[in-house]
Design a protein around this motif. Structure first.
Motif, PDB file in Angstrom:
ATOM      1  N   ILE A  70     -10.780  -9.369 -22.532  1.00  0.00           N
ATOM      2  CA  ILE A  70     -11.216 -10.742 -22.360  1.00  0.00           C
ATOM      3  C   ILE A  70     -12.124 -10.909 -21.129  1.00  0.00           C
ATOM      4  CG2 ILE A  70      -9.330 -11.592 -20.900  1.00  0.00           C
ATOM      5  CD1 ILE A  70      -9.222 -14.027 -22.845  1.00  0.00           C
ATOM      6  N   LYS A  71     -12.043  -9.955 -20.191  1.00  0.00           N
ATOM      7  CA  LYS A  71     -12.871 -10.019 -18.988  1.00  0.00           C
ATOM      8  C   LYS A  71     -14.111  -9.130 -19.074  1.00  0.00           C
ATOM      9  CE  LYS A  71      -9.217 -11.415 -15.802  1.00  0.00           C
ATOM     10  NZ  LYS A  71      -8.489 -11.120 -14.534  1.00  0.00           N
ATOM     11  N   SER A  72     -14.325  -8.533 -20.225  1.00  0.00           N
ATOM     12  CA  SER A  72     -15.530  -7.714 -20.399  1.00  0.00           C
ATOM     13  C   SER A  72     -16.772  -8.590 -20.309  1.00  0.00           C
ATOM     14  CB  SER A  72     -15.503  -7.023 -21.764  1.00  0.00           C
ATOM     15  OG  SER A  72     -14.448  -6.086 -21.833  1.00  0.00           O
ATOM     16  N   SER A  73     -17.879  -7.974 -19.930  1.00  0.00           N
ATOM     17  CA  SER A  73     -19.145  -8.707 -19.921  1.00  0.00           C
ATOM     18  C   SER A  73     -19.448  -9.170 -21.343  1.00  0.00           C
ATOM     19  CB  SER A  73     -20.270  -7.816 -19.407  1.00  0.00           C
ATOM     20  OG  SER A  73     -20.528  -6.771 -20.332  1.00  0.00           O
ATOM     21  N   ASP A  74     -20.246 -10.224 -21.466  1.00  0.00           N
ATOM     22  CA  ASP A  74     -20.575 -10.749 -22.792  1.00  0.00           C
ATOM     23  C   ASP A  74     -21.239  -9.683 -23.654  1.00  0.00           C
ATOM     24  OD1 ASP A  74     -19.546 -13.165 -21.985  1.00  0.00           O
ATOM     25  OD2 ASP A  74     -21.492 -14.049 -21.475  1.00  0.00           O
ATOM     26  N   GLU A  75     -22.055  -8.856 -23.026  1.00  0.00           N
ATOM     27  CA  GLU A  75     -22.751  -7.802 -23.773  1.00  0.00           C
ATOM     28  C   GLU A  75     -21.771  -6.754 -24.295  1.00  0.00           C
ATOM     29  OE1 GLU A  75     -26.301  -4.466 -23.110  1.00  0.00           O
ATOM     30  OE2 GLU A  75     -25.692  -5.793 -21.470  1.00  0.00           O
ATOM     31  N   MET A  76     -20.868  -6.288 -23.446  1.00  0.00           N
ATOM     32  CA  MET A  76     -19.885  -5.294 -23.874  1.00  0.00           C
ATOM     33  C   MET A  76     -18.905  -5.890 -24.887  1.00  0.00           C
ATOM     34  SD  MET A  76     -20.658  -2.459 -22.542  1.00  0.00           S
ATOM     35  CE  MET A  76     -19.146  -1.585 -22.961  1.00  0.00           C
ATOM     36  N   PHE A  77     -18.542  -7.148 -24.685  1.00  0.00           N
ATOM     37  CA  PHE A  77     -17.627  -7.836 -25.608  1.00  0.00           C
ATOM     38  C   PHE A  77     -18.238  -7.871 -27.010  1.00  0.00           C
ATOM     39  CE2 PHE A  77     -15.666 -11.730 -27.397  1.00  0.00           C
ATOM     40  CZ  PHE A  77     -14.322 -11.447 -27.183  1.00  0.00           C
ATOM     41  N   ALA A  78     -19.518  -8.213 -27.093  1.00  0.00           N
ATOM     42  CA  ALA A  78     -20.188  -8.351 -28.385  1.00  0.00           C
ATOM     43  C   ALA A  78     -20.276  -7.024 -29.133  1.00  0.00           C
ATOM     44  CB  ALA A  78     -21.585  -8.934 -28.182  1.00  0.00           C
ATOM     45  N   LYS A  79     -20.327  -5.910 -28.405  1.00  0.00           N
ATOM     46  CA  LYS A  79     -20.464  -4.601 -29.047  1.00  0.00           C
ATOM     47  C   LYS A  79     -19.250  -4.225 -29.899  1.00  0.00           C
ATOM     48  CE  LYS A  79     -23.725  -2.442 -25.830  1.00  0.00           C
ATOM     49  NZ  LYS A  79     -23.948  -1.355 -24.860  1.00  0.00           N
ATOM     50  N   SER A  80     -18.138  -4.877 -29.677  1.00  0.00           N
ATOM     51  CA  SER A  80     -16.932  -4.561 -30.442  1.00  0.00           C
ATOM     52  C   SER A  80     -16.907  -5.229 -31.814  1.00  0.00           C
ATOM     53  CB  SER A  80     -15.684  -4.989 -29.665  1.00  0.00           C
ATOM     54  OG  SER A  80     -15.537  -4.230 -28.485  1.00  0.00           O
ATOM     55  N   PHE A  81     -17.845  -6.136 -32.070  1.00  0.00           N
ATOM     56  CA  PHE A  81     -17.830  -6.934 -33.292  1.00  0.00           C
ATOM     57  C   PHE A  81     -18.870  -6.446 -34.288  1.00  0.00           C
ATOM     58  CE2 PHE A  81     -15.730  -9.382 -30.137  1.00  0.00           C
ATOM     59  CZ  PHE A  81     -14.780 -10.149 -30.800  1.00  0.00           C
ATOM     60  N   SER A  82     -18.539  -6.601 -35.555  1.00  0.00           N
ATOM     61  CA  SER A  82     -19.449  -6.202 -36.627  1.00  0.00           C
ATOM     62  C   SER A  82     -20.302  -7.384 -37.062  1.00  0.00           C
ATOM     63  CB  SER A  82     -18.646  -5.698 -37.831  1.00  0.00           C
ATOM     64  OG  SER A  82     -19.494  -5.478 -38.951  1.00  0.00           O
ATOM     65  N   LEU A  83     -21.559  -7.113 -37.393  1.00  0.00           N
ATOM     66  CA  LEU A  83     -22.442  -8.131 -37.954  1.00  0.00           C
ATOM     67  C   LEU A  83     -22.534  -8.030 -39.469  1.00  0.00           C
ATOM     68  CD1 LEU A  83     -25.393  -8.073 -35.384  1.00  0.00           C
ATOM     69  CD2 LEU A  83     -23.609  -9.819 -35.616  1.00  0.00           C
ATOM     70  N   SER A  84     -21.983  -6.962 -40.028  1.00  0.00           N
ATOM     71  CA  SER A  84     -22.114  -6.724 -41.466  1.00  0.00           C
ATOM     72  C   SER A  84     -20.852  -7.060 -42.255  1.00  0.00           C
ATOM     73  CB  SER A  84     -22.493  -5.256 -41.715  1.00  0.00           C
ATOM     74  OG  SER A  84     -21.476  -4.391 -41.214  1.00  0.00           O
ATOM     75  N   GLN A  85     -19.738  -7.278 -41.583  1.00  0.00           N
ATOM     76  CA  GLN A  85     -18.502  -7.648 -42.282  1.00  0.00           C
ATOM     77  C   GLN A  85     -17.709  -8.610 -41.402  1.00  0.00           C
ATOM     78  OE1 GLN A  85     -16.813  -3.287 -41.315  1.00  0.00           O
ATOM     79  NE2 GLN A  85     -15.394  -4.469 -42.568  1.00  0.00           N
ATOM     80  N   PRO A  86     -16.784  -9.373 -42.003  1.00  0.00           N
ATOM     81  CA  PRO A  86     -15.976 -10.302 -41.205  1.00  0.00           C
ATOM     82  C   PRO A  86     -15.144  -9.545 -40.172  1.00  0.00           C
ATOM     83  CG  PRO A  86     -15.754 -10.765 -43.557  1.00  0.00           C
ATOM     84  CD  PRO A  86     -16.454  -9.450 -43.444  1.00  0.00           C
TER      85      PRO A  86
END
Length: 343
Positions: A180-196
């Motif tokens: 939860i304290k990761s930078s916004d950029e690093m946080f976003a890298k954990s999420f997929s744009l191609s699937q829910p």
């Protein structure tokens, strides 16, 4: 599971719970009992003949004394006890006299595994975690799981998230872990744009939930198209009234074995009747104890499975009694509606 009988044969019901005003246990059980009586009154109006025998069985009571009292051994069904140390004596008594025994609240021990007359309503954390994990791996297998570490040193969710991760690994499902304290950029890298994305926190507390949802809102604002489904904990129902819009935004699912729906007409009517009957409101608790008592009485005495708050679904143990396996996912849909999905 009903013990309802023709009206010419009354159902003799025993209540063996702490029914007093001395402490919280007694006050909660009094409210449970009141809801139970409200259901009995309705059943009597429908022609079901019921006799109620109630005994105050506080924590320091020797339940064997209660079992010697008149009317105990003629019961068809007994609800109780509240305390683990009283279960064995009541279990032996009910087995001897072939009386159905409903254990309505949390206890430790495995009497239900050996006594075919027992119905255990309470579900252990282990059982709840097991069925929750099964539902996740079965019904969200098209999602990309993302675990958010909330840095909550008081959290008791570590066992759940660890077991879930192992179950995902066994299925060959890849997941990511972020903080939860990761930078916004690093946080976003954990999420997929191609699937829910199926998001699971390792905390059930309100402050951590609020912080995580703010982080997810920012993620969606800066990453158009990212799809998020939030999977929560039963505790979240306690603060759902302040998070309803965010729950809807994140398509949230909350696992539970009860659902207090204050907006339903049935709930409103029962609460109003309770207010008229006892000149006070039900205690603010989840679940509502009076509604629990009402649902239990309707299920066991009338065979009514149309629950208001507390569904029941019993599975018999091999050679033993019955465990409640009722399970729901409360789904906060993105159109603002809420559905209770039963399993």
């Amino acid at each position: 599971m009903s013990v309802a009988q023709p009206t010419q044969n009354p159902i003799n019901v025993g209540i063996m719970l702490p029914l007093h005003n001395v402490n919280g246990d007694g006050k909660r059980m009094l409210e449970y009992y009141r809801g139970f009586l409200m259901a009995v009154e309705k059943m009597k109006q429908d022609g079901i003949n019921i006799n109620i025998h109630s005994w105050n069985v506080p924590e320091d009571a020797d339940i064997r004394t209660t079992l010697l009292q008149e009317g105990a051994n003629t019961c068809n069904i007994i609800f109780g006890p509240l305390y683990t140390k009283q279960v064995k004596q009541l279990s032996d008594f009910c087995r001897a006299y072939k009386i159905k025994m409903v254990i309505p609240f949390s206890i430790n021990g495995n009497e239900v595994d050996n006594n075919p007359f027992i119905y255990q309503v309470y579900q252990s954390k282990e059982d709840q975690n097991s069925i929750t994990i099964q539902q996740i791996v079965d019904h969200f297998n098209n999602c990309h799981p993302v675990f958010i570490d909330c840095n909550d040193t008081t959290s008791n969710k570590g066992s759940f998230t660890y077991t879930l991760r192992k179950a995902l690994e066994q299925r060959g499902i890849q997941y990511n872990i972020t903080n939860i304290k990761s930078s916004d950029e690093m946080f976003a890298k954990s999420f997929s744009l191609s699937q829910p994305n199926l998001v699971i926190l390792n905390s059930g507390r309100s402050p951590e939930l609020t912080a995580a949802m703010k982080k997810l809102e920012l993620l969606q604002q800066t990453n158009q198209g990212v799809q998020i489904t939030l999977f929560g904990y039963t505790e979240w129902l306690m603060y759902a009234h302040i998070n309803k819009e965010r729950f809807a935004r994140f398509n949230a699912f909350v696992p539970t074995h009860f659902y207090y729906n204050e907006a339903s007409q049935a709930t409103k009517e029962l609460e109003q009747k309770y207010r008229w009957r006892f000149h006070q409101d039900m205690m603010t608790a989840l679940p509502r104890f009076a509604i629990t008592g009402y649902d239990h009485a309707m299920y066991f005495l009338a065979g009514n499975r149309n629950w208001i708050q507390t569904p029941l679904n019993f599975i018999q143990q091999n050679g033993g009694g019955y465990r409640n396996k009722a399970f729901m996912l409360i789904h906060y849909k993105q159109d603002g509606s809420i559905e209770a999905i039963g399993y």
